[in-house]
Design a protein around this motif. Sequence first.
Motif, PDB file in Angstrom:
ATOM      1  N   VAL A   1      -0.227  -1.579  -2.179  1.00 16.19           N
ATOM      2  CA  VAL A   1       0.655  -1.775  -3.328  1.00 16.19           C
ATOM      3  C   VAL A   1       0.234  -0.814  -4.438  1.00 16.19           C
ATOM      4  O   VAL A   1       1.077  -0.214  -5.112  1.00 16.19           O
ATOM      5  CB  VAL A   1       0.624  -3.238  -3.809  1.00 16.19           C
ATOM      6  CG1 VAL A   1       1.374  -3.403  -5.122  1.00 16.19           C
ATOM      7  CG2 VAL A   1       1.196  -4.166  -2.741  1.00 16.19           C
ATOM      8  N   LYS A   2      -1.061  -0.619  -4.594  1.00 18.16           N
ATOM      9  CA  LYS A   2      -1.575   0.295  -5.618  1.00 18.16           C
ATOM     10  C   LYS A   2      -1.040   1.703  -5.402  1.00 18.16           C
ATOM     11  O   LYS A   2      -0.630   2.366  -6.355  1.00 18.16           O
ATOM     12  CB  LYS A   2      -3.100   0.301  -5.591  1.00 18.16           C
ATOM     13  CG  LYS A   2      -3.727   1.193  -6.635  1.00 18.16           C
ATOM     14  CD  LYS A   2      -5.238   1.148  -6.554  1.00 18.16           C
ATOM     15  CE  LYS A   2      -5.853   2.091  -7.576  1.00 18.16           C
ATOM     16  NZ  LYS A   2      -7.316   2.074  -7.505  1.00 18.16           N
ATOM     17  N   ASP A   3      -1.008   2.163  -4.159  1.00 11.11           N
ATOM     18  CA  ASP A   3      -0.484   3.500  -3.870  1.00 11.11           C
ATOM     19  C   ASP A   3       1.007   3.597  -4.185  1.00 11.11           C
ATOM     20  O   ASP A   3       1.476   4.619  -4.687  1.00 11.11           O
ATOM     21  CB  ASP A   3      -0.734   3.881  -2.408  1.00 11.11           C
ATOM     22  CG  ASP A   3      -2.193   4.172  -2.117  1.00 11.11           C
ATOM     23  OD1 ASP A   3      -2.968   4.409  -3.068  1.00 11.11           O
ATOM     24  OD2 ASP A   3      -2.561   4.149  -0.927  1.00 11.11           O
ATOM     25  N   ILE A   4       1.748   2.547  -3.885  1.00 14.78           N
ATOM     26  CA  ILE A   4       3.181   2.529  -4.189  1.00 14.78           C
ATOM     27  C   ILE A   4       3.388   2.608  -5.700  1.00 14.78           C
ATOM     28  O   ILE A   4       4.193   3.410  -6.195  1.00 14.78           O
ATOM     29  CB  ILE A   4       3.860   1.267  -3.628  1.00 14.78           C
ATOM     30  CG1 ILE A   4       3.754   1.229  -2.113  1.00 14.78           C
ATOM     31  CG2 ILE A   4       5.316   1.181  -4.088  1.00 14.78           C
ATOM     32  CD1 ILE A   4       4.136  -0.105  -1.503  1.00 14.78           C
ATOM     33  N   VAL A   5       2.651   1.794  -6.431  1.00 12.61           N
ATOM     34  CA  VAL A   5       2.763   1.775  -7.893  1.00 12.61           C
ATOM     35  C   VAL A   5       2.388   3.134  -8.470  1.00 12.61           C
ATOM     36  O   VAL A   5       3.094   3.671  -9.342  1.00 12.61           O
ATOM     37  CB  VAL A   5       1.892   0.645  -8.496  1.00 12.61           C
ATOM     38  CG1 VAL A   5       1.781   0.778 -10.009  1.00 12.61           C
ATOM     39  CG2 VAL A   5       2.462  -0.715  -8.116  1.00 12.61           C
ATOM     40  N   ASN A   6       1.293   3.718  -7.997  1.00 13.73           N
ATOM     41  CA  ASN A   6       0.875   5.029  -8.504  1.00 13.73           C
ATOM     42  C   ASN A   6       1.938   6.087  -8.248  1.00 13.73           C
ATOM     43  O   ASN A   6       2.200   6.929  -9.106  1.00 13.73           O
ATOM     44  CB  ASN A   6      -0.458   5.455  -7.874  1.00 13.73           C
ATOM     45  CG  ASN A   6      -1.624   4.670  -8.419  1.00 13.73           C
ATOM     46  OD1 ASN A   6      -1.557   4.098  -9.500  1.00 13.73           O
ATOM     47  ND2 ASN A   6      -2.700   4.622  -7.669  1.00 13.73           N
ATOM     48  N   ARG A   7       2.560   6.046  -7.074  1.00 19.38           N
ATOM     49  CA  ARG A   7       3.609   7.019  -6.768  1.00 19.38           C
ATOM     50  C   ARG A   7       4.787   6.874  -7.716  1.00 19.38           C
ATOM     51  O   ARG A   7       5.300   7.853  -8.260  1.00 19.38           O
ATOM     52  CB  ARG A   7       4.070   6.862  -5.321  1.00 19.38           C
ATOM     53  CG  ARG A   7       5.216   7.801  -4.987  1.00 19.38           C
ATOM     54  CD  ARG A   7       5.705   7.646  -3.590  1.00 19.38           C
ATOM     55  NE  ARG A   7       6.950   8.391  -3.443  1.00 19.38           N
ATOM     56  CZ  ARG A   7       7.434   8.784  -2.307  1.00 19.38           C
ATOM     57  NH1 ARG A   7       6.791   8.524  -1.193  1.00 19.38           N
ATOM     58  NH2 ARG A   7       8.573   9.437  -2.256  1.00 19.38           N
ATOM     59  N   LEU A   8       5.233   5.642  -7.921  1.00 20.93           N
ATOM     60  CA  LEU A   8       6.379   5.420  -8.804  1.00 20.93           C
ATOM     61  C   LEU A   8       6.064   5.788 -10.245  1.00 20.93           C
ATOM     62  O   LEU A   8       6.904   6.357 -10.945  1.00 20.93           O
ATOM     63  CB  LEU A   8       6.848   3.975  -8.710  1.00 20.93           C
ATOM     64  CG  LEU A   8       7.453   3.561  -7.370  1.00 20.93           C
ATOM     65  CD1 LEU A   8       7.775   2.081  -7.369  1.00 20.93           C
ATOM     66  CD2 LEU A   8       8.694   4.386  -7.056  1.00 20.93           C
ATOM     67  N   MET A   9       4.846   5.494 -10.683  1.00 18.39           N
ATOM     68  CA  MET A   9       4.472   5.815 -12.057  1.00 18.39           C
ATOM     69  C   MET A   9       4.377   7.322 -12.271  1.00 18.39           C
ATOM     70  O   MET A   9       4.584   7.801 -13.388  1.00 18.39           O
ATOM     71  CB  MET A   9       3.175   5.110 -12.429  1.00 18.39           C
ATOM     72  CG  MET A   9       3.383   3.607 -12.568  1.00 18.39           C
ATOM     73  SD  MET A   9       1.978   2.747 -13.256  1.00 18.39           S
ATOM     74  CE  MET A   9       1.963   3.419 -14.904  1.00 18.39           C
ATOM     75  N   SER A  10       4.082   8.070 -11.211  1.00 18.63           N
ATOM     76  CA  SER A  10       4.049   9.527 -11.348  1.00 18.63           C
ATOM     77  C   SER A  10       5.459  10.112 -11.384  1.00 18.63           C
ATOM     78  O   SER A  10       5.667  11.231 -11.858  1.00 18.63           O
ATOM     79  CB  SER A  10       3.249  10.159 -10.204  1.00 18.63           C
ATOM     80  OG  SER A  10       3.955  10.094  -8.989  1.00 18.63           O
ATOM     81  N   MET A  11       6.440   9.352 -10.916  1.00 23.03           N
ATOM     82  CA  MET A  11       7.819   9.827 -10.855  1.00 23.03           C
ATOM     83  C   MET A  11       8.672   9.343 -12.032  1.00 23.03           C
ATOM     84  O   MET A  11       9.629  10.010 -12.422  1.00 23.03           O
ATOM     85  CB  MET A  11       8.471   9.356  -9.549  1.00 23.03           C
ATOM     86  CG  MET A  11       7.797   9.885  -8.307  1.00 23.03           C
ATOM     87  SD  MET A  11       8.406   9.085  -6.814  1.00 23.03           S
ATOM     88  CE  MET A  11      10.067   9.743  -6.740  1.00 23.03           C
TER      89      MET A  11
END
Length: 88
Positions: A45-55
Amino acid sequence: MQNEGNIVSDMDGEKVMMSVSTGKYYNLGVLGGEIWETIHSATSVKDIVNRLMSMYEVELNVCESEVLSFLQVLYKEGLIQVQDEVHS
């Protein structure tokens, strides 16, 4: 991680999906489509959140809440598998 047996397509920038096993149709939308693409293999979930926050410009707590809510719906519909994170 995604379960097998789903047909996914792009329609005007949004992901749409049909579950072959249930015949149900889902409109994942743009952000849901981004999450769906991210979980094609096991990810946190952390990786998903980090990806979305970078976008996108979004606050951490809002992003985490929305991602968890979306994943819960996918899980309840039998579209994804959830694994506990194993620490070595």
